[in-house]
Design a protein around this motif. Structure first.
Motif, PDB file in Angstrom:
ATOM      1  N   ARG A  91      85.200 105.744 105.457  1.00 21.79           N
ATOM      2  CA  ARG A  91      86.167 104.804 106.013  1.00 21.79           C
ATOM      3  C   ARG A  91      87.190 104.464 104.950  1.00 21.79           C
ATOM      4  NH1 ARG A  91      83.449 100.092 107.009  1.00 21.79           N
ATOM      5  NH2 ARG A  91      84.527  98.873 105.401  1.00 21.79           N
ATOM      6  N   LEU A  92      88.448 104.703 105.267  1.00 20.99           N
ATOM      7  CA  LEU A  92      89.543 104.375 104.375  1.00 20.99           C
ATOM      8  C   LEU A  92      90.234 103.138 104.944  1.00 20.99           C
ATOM      9  CD1 LEU A  92      89.358 107.742 104.676  1.00 20.99           C
ATOM     10  CD2 LEU A  92      91.070 107.569 102.865  1.00 20.99           C
ATOM     11  N   PRO A 107      90.258 120.005 107.113  1.00 18.14           N
ATOM     12  CA  PRO A 107      91.031 118.838 107.559  1.00 18.14           C
ATOM     13  C   PRO A 107      90.108 117.730 108.057  1.00 18.14           C
ATOM     14  CG  PRO A 107      91.993 120.865 108.403  1.00 18.14           C
ATOM     15  CD  PRO A 107      90.679 121.248 107.799  1.00 18.14           C
ATOM     16  N   ALA A 108      90.427 116.476 107.656  1.00 15.32           N
ATOM     17  CA  ALA A 108      89.555 115.346 107.999  1.00 15.32           C
ATOM     18  C   ALA A 108      90.339 114.145 108.499  1.00 15.32           C
ATOM     19  CB  ALA A 108      88.711 114.952 106.783  1.00 15.32           C
ATOM     20  N   GLY A 109      91.534 114.365 109.008  1.00 10.44           N
ATOM     21  CA  GLY A 109      92.261 113.258 109.619  1.00 10.44           C
ATOM     22  C   GLY A 109      93.606 113.000 108.981  1.00 10.44           C
ATOM     23  N   SER A 119      88.394 105.874 110.080  1.00 14.56           N
ATOM     24  CA  SER A 119      87.010 106.281 109.869  1.00 14.56           C
ATOM     25  C   SER A 119      86.899 107.757 110.225  1.00 14.56           C
ATOM     26  CB  SER A 119      86.063 105.444 110.737  1.00 14.56           C
ATOM     27  OG  SER A 119      84.726 105.779 110.486  1.00 14.56           O
ATOM     28  N   VAL A 120      86.355 108.547 109.288  1.00 14.70           N
ATOM     29  CA  VAL A 120      86.334 110.000 109.419  1.00 14.70           C
ATOM     30  C   VAL A 120      84.895 110.503 109.366  1.00 14.70           C
ATOM     31  CG1 VAL A 120      87.145 112.181 108.430  1.00 14.70           C
ATOM     32  CG2 VAL A 120      88.581 110.116 108.265  1.00 14.70           C
ATOM     33  N   ALA A 121      84.482 111.263 110.374  1.00 15.52           N
ATOM     34  CA  ALA A 121      83.147 111.861 110.363  1.00 15.52           C
ATOM     35  C   ALA A 121      83.115 113.028 109.384  1.00 15.52           C
ATOM     36  CB  ALA A 121      82.783 112.343 111.762  1.00 15.52           C
ATOM     37  N   PHE A 191      81.745 104.729 101.918  1.00 17.34           N
ATOM     38  CA  PHE A 191      80.823 105.730 102.452  1.00 17.34           C
ATOM     39  C   PHE A 191      79.894 104.999 103.414  1.00 17.34           C
ATOM     40  CE2 PHE A 191      76.868 108.212 102.349  1.00 17.34           C
ATOM     41  CZ  PHE A 191      77.360 109.468 102.639  1.00 17.34           C
ATOM     42  N   GLU A 192      79.860 105.425 104.668  1.00 14.25           N
ATOM     43  CA  GLU A 192      79.055 104.775 105.687  1.00 14.25           C
ATOM     44  C   GLU A 192      77.848 105.657 106.016  1.00 14.25           C
ATOM     45  OE1 GLU A 192      81.987 104.239 108.804  1.00 14.25           O
ATOM     46  OE2 GLU A 192      82.334 102.177 108.148  1.00 14.25           O
TER      47      GLU A 192
END
Length: 840
Positions: A91-92, A107-109, A119-121, A191-192
């Motif tokens: 999560r940024l 690529p992550a968003g 929030s990126v999985a 980090f979640e």
């Protein structure tokens, strides 16, 4: 208020090795191209803006500013992901402004709104050793693209197309903000860990309802396959309330209900009472195991808007009590960081509280602040006026993508702030209506769908306990009409109006006012200029003097105007003869003007219900708008404001032929008793007349009386009738309280104006004795001393710039460490005297 899983499922900061690099716009578009470009990297201590990284590396040169919007900036974090469970997310909390992200080359968003968390999985992308890459594309390149033109243009910023991009205007306002534009991850990266449940939508609404403290709660909880819920409970303080549950499509449950907290007490602004808050949490039974979700600490208060008998005003009632809101507009404590540590927020807000401020406005040209800021406001009893970050521009509210981004921004902010008792006002933005109206557009063109529908609807749904204001300013036939609604009042100030205009204008509530180039203390002057340089003409000095864009004057000229008005001298002539004297008169002038104007608005008969200074604190070193300098040291104006804003304050007002009126305002909940002494002086020493009056001011009440009624003969105290030469040149009102915890107060009325020169017969002495961890300095004067200033390097006084009656000692406590070396000086005295250590 952001809901958080606790225990092993709580998010933790992304722990890794960070570094930053810049490349010309478009040089690299992917991780592979970045490797080929081989940029020069700068190590950084964590996620941070490019400006902060350069500063910490010793490469930020304010004398030769860098255009941070010109290049692409790359941010790299290499980290380990131990103890993986699958399904992890990053999560940024905020990346400025046009960002693309990759995790291990995939690529992550993306992000195009610095105020929105992403929030990126990443669970399927993680390995033992990992790389997060963030590319922040050149904003200048994006601004160069053709877009529809605005209906009107602003002079605040240099590029009109900034209206399309959700980013702060800080760093992009040429007139009064250094070009330190934020680029990069300006908020934490988390980090979640994978968890069986996650928190979706949450609404928590504490309120006072018919004398009861009630919490309304509604949330959606997402769940992994196989998770079975068997109960939910809301806990607030010691109260536990069962909640209703129902399954939702896609897995998980909706949880809702109310809790009546029987032992809760109301939260008050610090000027009116205490600030009790209660921990809140949601406890779920998932597969027969309790899972806790922290909802933060909440408070109970009721905010109502009072429009006045004519329906044209604006004021706040908190818990049914009228509150005169006074304070200042907030600026980030660190322009390169756009945030601060919790202890720094608290120290800055404690300083505001100690000045009698009970409201802070976070304006639309700034940024939404960190949770620690709002937490400190909750703790300290400081109301928050929160603008949404829209200011001075014709925003494209009819563009679907822009509106959707703005709505998400508002939703995330309000979810973070809901339940906070300090949140008093939500405002659509700053000077949007005013700019449109002043440029001649019709009233139908002043507003847009953002402030008419999207923002008020989101505010009502998620923070219904706060007052809604469409724009600052707004509310009158013209948005900038100060006798209606909310205004930005610069009549006394930039528009060079006489001090009487503060009353004549019939101000109702000013959410921006009294912007002056406030001169800092000598230590800051030396820091700005360096050895051997002098103010005010040096370019280094002028760089810290605020101005409006495209005008032929700055706010130092404004200050000089009031030096002439109050002291009756030519500031240019004073500056030629004695630069230090010029600065001393300037310090006292803006303090006097601010103190007198706030006192005028605060007197019991005033129409005004609130006044917020522009600014609390300078953005950079110099003579900025702040009443506190950029290092946190109060200026003279802070001390004058403090006397006028104290919860128990004595105020003087010149009522012309009706004489001099003394008022004492008591905002506390306790009656205050004491004696008011009135003394008329001639030549700073000879007593013309003396009187006293016993006074009792009820809690939450006030007392006003004509000073002439205290004397057994007629005295033209305000020198309004002018039958011959004046018999006195000063009237001193001194309140000596008997009530414990209330300090004495002194106000001086000078019917002939402030003393412009130095009195060679004024003898000042200051004697220091140790007390606790600091010193107590007792100051005496042979004559009426004006604006006595203590200069005590390494020590902070608890009073300064005070007036002193002849042969009447005044004690000032100093906090600090080390040996004491300092001076005391009155602005009308012959010069500084050394502080003598008692017994030495």
């Amino acid at each position: 208020m952001r809901a958080r899983l606790t225990g092993r499922f709580a998010p933790r900061p992304l722990d890794g090795i960070w570094r930053v690099a810049s490349l010309p716009s478009g040089r690299a578009h992917s991780p592979d191209q970045l490797i080929a470009a081989d940029p020069s990297w700068i190590e950084s201590a964590g996620p941070m803006t490019a400006a902060r990284a350069l500063r910490e590396a010793g490469r930020l040169d304010r004398a030769h500013p860098l255009d941070f919007d010109a290049d692409d900036w790359w941010f790299q974090c290499r980290f380990r992901a131990d103890d993986l469970r699958g399904g992890e997310r990053l999560r940024l909390d905020g990346v400025a402004t046009l960002a693309e992200m990759w995790v291990n080359g995939a690529p992550a968003g993306t992000s195009d709104n610095m105020f929105v968390a992403r929030s990126v999985a990443v669970g399927e992308l993680l390995r033992d050793e990992n790389e997060l890459l963030i590319r922040c594309r050149s904003l200048n390149a994006a601004l160069a693209k053709k877009r529809p033109r605005p209906k009107w243009k602003t002079k605040l910023v240099s590029h009109q197309q900034l209206r399309w991009h959700r980013t702060t205007l800080l760093g992009r306002i040429p007139a009064w903000c250094p070009p330190i534009a934020p680029v990069g991850p300006w908020r934490p990266v988390w980090f979640e860990p994978s968890a069986p449940i996650s928190v979706g939508r949450v609404s928590i609404a504490p309120e006072l309802r018919a004398g009861n403290a009630v919490v309304s709660f509604d949330a959606e909880i997402c769940a992994a396959v196989g998770v079975r819920f068997s109960g939910a409970e809301l806990r607030v303080g010691t109260t536990k309330s069962a909640l209703s549950t129902a399954p939702v499509e896609g897995g998980g449950i909706r949880v809702w209900g109310e809790a009546v907290v029987t032992d809760a007490k109301p939260w008050w602004p610090h000027t009116h009472g205490e600030q009790p808050r209660y921990p809140a949490k949601l406890v779920l039974l998932a597969n027969d195991e309790p899972v806790e979700i922290d909802l933060g600490r909440i408070g109970f208060r009721m905010v109502e808007v009072d429009r006045g008998a004519d329906g044209a005003g604006f004021g706040l009632r908190v818990n049914g009590v009228d509150v005169f809101c006074r304070g200042a507009c907030w600026t980030p404590l660190d322009l390169a960081r756009l945030g601060a540590d919790g202890q720094d927020y608290r120290a800055a807000l404690e300083q505001a509280r100690d000045a009698g401020m009970n409201m802070i406005r976070v304006g639309g040209t700034m940024v939404y602040e960190d949770d620690a800021f709002y937490e400190a406001c909750d703790d300290l009893g400081i109301l928050v006026w929160q603008d949404f970050m829209f200011a001075n521009m014709d925003y494209p509210a009819d563009d679907p993508a822009f509106s959707a981004s703005a709505e998400l921004e508002a939703t995330q902010l309000l979810e973070r702030l809901q339940g906070r008792p300090s949140l008093a006002v939500l405002c659509g933005g700053s000077e949007v209506e005013q700019q449109a109206a002043m440029l001649g557009l019709t009233s139908q063109e002043w507003t847009n769908d953002l402030v008419e529908r999207i923002l008020p609807e989101r505010s009502a749904a998620l923070a219904g306990g706060a007052a809604w204001v469409r724009s600052s300013p707004s509310g009158g036939p013209l948005p900038f009409q100060v006798d209606h609604g909310v205004s930005h009042y610069y009549g006394v100030g930039a528009y060079l109006r006489p001090l009487e205009d503060a009353r004549r204008a019939n101000v109702r509530f000013t959410s921006e006012c009294l912007g002056f180039s406030n001169v800092p203390e000598p230590e800051m002057v030396e820091r700005v200029l360096g050895e051997g340089e002098t103010a005010p003409t040096h370019p280094k000095w002028k760089a810290g003097v605020p101005r409006d864009r495209a005008v032929g004057w700055d706010f130092e000229d404004v200050r000089d105007h009031y030096v002439t008005l109050l002291f009756g001298v030519d500031p240019a002539a004073v500056r030629y003869r004695d630069g230090e004297r010029y600065l001393a008169l300037g310090r006292v002038t803006t303090g006097e003007v601010i103190g007198r104007t706030v006192a005028e608005w605060r007197r019991p008969a005033s129409t005004c219900r609130g006044a917020l200074l522009w600014f609390l604190r300078d953005l950079v070193p110099g003579a900025g708008w702040g009443v506190v300098d950029s290092s946190g040291v109060p200026k003279a104006a802070w001390w004058y404001f403090r006397r006028a804003a104290h919860p128990v304050a004595m105020l003087l007002s010149d009522e012309g032929l009706n004489g001099l009126v003394v008022s004492v305002v008591n905002e506390t909940r306790t009656d205050v008793a004491g004696t008011i002494h009135l003394t008329a002086y001639r030549d700073g020493r000879a007593v013309v007349a003396r009187a006293a009056r016993e006074a009792r001011i009820p809690g939450g009440g006030s007392l006003s009386f004509n000073a002439a009624t205290c004397f057994d003969r007629f005295l033209d105290l305000s020198y309004a009738f002018r039958f011959g030469p004046p018999g006195h040149d000063a009237v001193v009102a001194r309140f000596e309280p008997e009530t414990a915890g209330v300090g004495p107060a002194i106000q001086v009325f000078r019917p002939l104006g402030l003393p412009p020169g130095r009195d060679s017969e004024l003898a000042l002495e200051a004697t220091a004795a140790p007390i606790g961890a600091g010193w107590r300095v007792t100051v005496r004067s042979s004559r009426l001393a004006h604006a006595v200033r203590l200069e005590t390097p390494g020590f902070r006084p608890d009073d300064n710039y005070f007036d002193l009656e002849p042969e009447t000692p005044h004690a000032v406590n100093l906090t600090g460490t080390g040996p004491l070396h300092g001076t005391a000086e009155a602005v009308n005295g012959p010069g500084p005297v050394s502080i003598r250590i008692a017994g030495v």
